[in-house]
Enzyme design. Structure first.
Site, PDB file in Angstrom:
ATOM      1  N   GLU A   1      68.604  17.870  21.651  1.00 62.11           N
ATOM      2  CA  GLU A   1      68.023  18.249  22.940  1.00 62.11           C
ATOM      3  C   GLU A   1      69.094  18.727  23.919  1.00 62.11           C
ATOM      4  O   GLU A   1      69.929  17.930  24.359  1.00 62.11           O
ATOM      5  CB  GLU A   1      67.275  17.073  23.558  1.00 62.11           C
ATOM      6  CG  GLU A   1      66.628  17.402  24.897  1.00 62.11           C
ATOM      7  CD  GLU A   1      65.872  16.231  25.504  1.00 62.11           C
ATOM      8  OE1 GLU A   1      65.107  16.464  26.456  1.00 62.11           O
ATOM      9  OE2 GLU A   1      66.059  15.083  25.042  1.00 62.11           O
TER      10      GLU A   1
ATOM     11  N   GLU B   1      57.406  14.254  29.149  1.00 55.55           N
ATOM     12  CA  GLU B   1      58.416  13.297  29.601  1.00 55.55           C
ATOM     13  C   GLU B   1      58.572  13.504  31.099  1.00 55.55           C
ATOM     14  O   GLU B   1      59.357  14.340  31.554  1.00 55.55           O
ATOM     15  CB  GLU B   1      59.744  13.508  28.874  1.00 55.55           C
ATOM     16  CG  GLU B   1      60.761  12.423  29.215  1.00 55.55           C
ATOM     17  CD  GLU B   1      62.086  12.619  28.522  1.00 55.55           C
ATOM     18  OE1 GLU B   1      62.512  11.708  27.792  1.00 55.55           O
ATOM     19  OE2 GLU B   1      62.700  13.689  28.701  1.00 55.55           O
TER      20      GLU B   1
END
Length: 274
Positions: A153, A247
């Site tokens: 990520e 998220e």
């Protein structure tokens, strides 16, 4: 094209503000199911604390899958890092991630390599950090049983100075040379670091394994200023077939954030592409 929707929750209390800890697990899972979610992404500091089989039974009761397991709390709470100058810390981080792989294999999840990669620390230059990181990811990839995949990520500069963009992540992935290693694109981080979210998505191409959705202010989509219609169009054009996993900050409350993501998804994912 639609995508299954998940919400990110923490298995245990955490200082990481963008993930809410589960206080009443079954009630939260029931709410997610009622809102139309297909999954719950779990942020797990230490897999040893997770009763995997009972939790799997509970997830099956509510028809929810675990598309991905977050690992960053091992860095936030314990300082474990794959690029730490202390070799003992690097070994502990690698061992922790190996435990995450075992948990992921039980649930059919991918494992996220985010904050646990660490940041540049005194006495370690960038070339050395990237060498340690690529070696660790290659080792993890070689240990991962199918269908466990690893998603690297890119994070914004305020959280790490290692791998901030999709291009940088792809460069490391090419260096690792393992087909089961790909990219997780988070719209909040990409909005800070990428010149264009759409071009970053196109550049990731078939290496785009997972997507985190959050608005410009890290709140639920629709509560900031990101152009999600354009982002979703880019995902369609890239042929992305994975999950959209929210998220987001649990504000003004976890329940309201979950509901807003679901409202946004009902409209955005059913809208005809441009």
């Amino acid at each position: 094209m639609g995508w299954p929707l998940a919400f990110v929750l923490s298995w245990q209390p955490t200082r990481f503000e963008a993930v809410a800890a589960i206080e009443e697990l079954e009630a939260t899972l029931a709410q997610l199911r009622a809102l139309g979610y297909a999954g719950v992404e779990l942020a797990v500091r230490d897999p040893a604390t997770v009763p995997a089989s009972p939790l799997r039974a509970l997830l099956e009761r509510y028809g929810l899958r675990v598309p991905a397991i977050g690992t960053g709390q091992a860095w936030v709470e314990e300082g474990l890092s794959l690029t730490h100058p202390d070799a003992a810390v690097r070994r502990a981080a690698l061992a922790r991630l190996e435990a995450h792989l075992e948990l992921a294999a039980e649930w059919g999840s991918l494992v996220i390599i985010g904050l646990i990669r660490g940041r540049l620390m005194a006495g370690v230059d960038r070339a050395q950090a990237l060498e340690w990181l690529s070696e660790a990811i290659a080792r993890l990839a070689d240990r991962a049983a199918y269908p466990v995949r690893l998603a690297l990520e890119p994070l914004n500069r305020y959280e790490t100075d290692l791998l901030n963009t999709v291009e940088e992540a792809l460069s490391l992935i090419e260096r690792v040379g393992r087909s089961q290693v790909g990219v997780l694109l988070d719209t909040f981080h990409a909005n800070i670091e990428e010149a264009s979210l759409e071009r970053a998505i196109a550049r990731a191409g078939d290496r785009l394994f997972h997507v985190h959705i959050a608005d410009s202010n890290r709140r639920a989509p629709g509560w900031g200023h990101l152009d999600f219609e354009s982002v979703l169009k880019a995902l369609r054009e890239a042929g992305y077939r994975g999950w959209l996993s929210a998220e987001v900050l649990p504000q003004p409350s976890l329940e309201e954030a979950m509901a807003q993501v679901a409202r946004w998804a009902r409209i955005a994912l059913n809208r005809s592409p441009k």
